[in-house]
Design an enzyme around this catalytic site. Sequence first.
Site, PDB file in Angstrom:
ATOM      1  N   ILE A  85       0.835  -1.202   0.000  1.00  0.00           N
ATOM      2  CA  ILE A  85       0.000   0.000   0.000  1.00  0.00           C
ATOM      3  C   ILE A  85       0.871   1.254   0.000  1.00  0.00           C
ATOM      4  CG2 ILE A  85      -0.202  -0.073   2.530  1.00  0.00           C
ATOM      5  CD1 ILE A  85      -3.078   1.072   2.213  1.00  0.00           C
ATOM      6  N   CYS A  86       0.329   2.332  -0.565  1.00  0.00           N
ATOM      7  CA  CYS A  86       0.921   3.661  -0.508  1.00  0.00           C
ATOM      8  C   CYS A  86       2.218   3.722  -1.310  1.00  0.00           C
ATOM      9  CB  CYS A  86       1.113   4.070   0.954  1.00  0.00           C
ATOM     10  SG  CYS A  86       1.522   5.802   1.229  1.00  0.00           S
ATOM     11  N   ALA A  87       3.338   3.972  -0.692  1.00  0.00           N
ATOM     12  CA  ALA A  87       4.621   4.011  -1.388  1.00  0.00           C
ATOM     13  C   ALA A  87       5.226   2.623  -1.564  1.00  0.00           C
ATOM     14  CB  ALA A  87       5.601   4.910  -0.634  1.00  0.00           C
TER      15      ALA A  87
END
Length: 184
Positions: free
Chosen positions: A101-103
Amino acid sequence: MPSVLVPLAQGCEELEAVTIIDLLRRAGIDVVTAGLDNRPVTASRGTLLIADTRLDDVLGRTFDMVVLPGGLPGADHLAADPRIIALLRSQHAAQRYIAAICAAPKVLAGAGLLDGRSATAYPGAVDPEAFPKVRLSDAPVVVDSLIVTSRGPGTAMDFALQLIELLLGRESRDQVERGLVRTL
């Protein structure tokens, strides 16, 4: 009962890490958190997290899924750790789930695991010029075969619920979601 490994790097995004751990445990999934080192993890907003164990102590175990929380510099630490890259490649070769998730999807992209796949990530985390073989989406959660990606802190709950559904089925996901008092 499915087992999930959540590696915790210094500088990880605490909202994502805690949401993933909490929701999967609510579903009865065996979640093991593992620090990259033996220190408490200082997350990206300064929250201290204590991992269940060290990564070195669980590298010989088999997990049904490995989930990478994002955040910076946490995702950079994951990407720079050869143990994480080897673990992800082994998980992929064994045809077991990988999620980020995310970066953190950039860790998967850097390991070549997103080539030819659809994925999503925090805006700008996966550079389309650096990774032209990745089909980037702006969807909150993307499932492509055994790889699951998500956008960021605001999608963490949807991401964790999707992971529950993949591991235990829709009924378990719905049960956990009802307990959260979310509108289904």
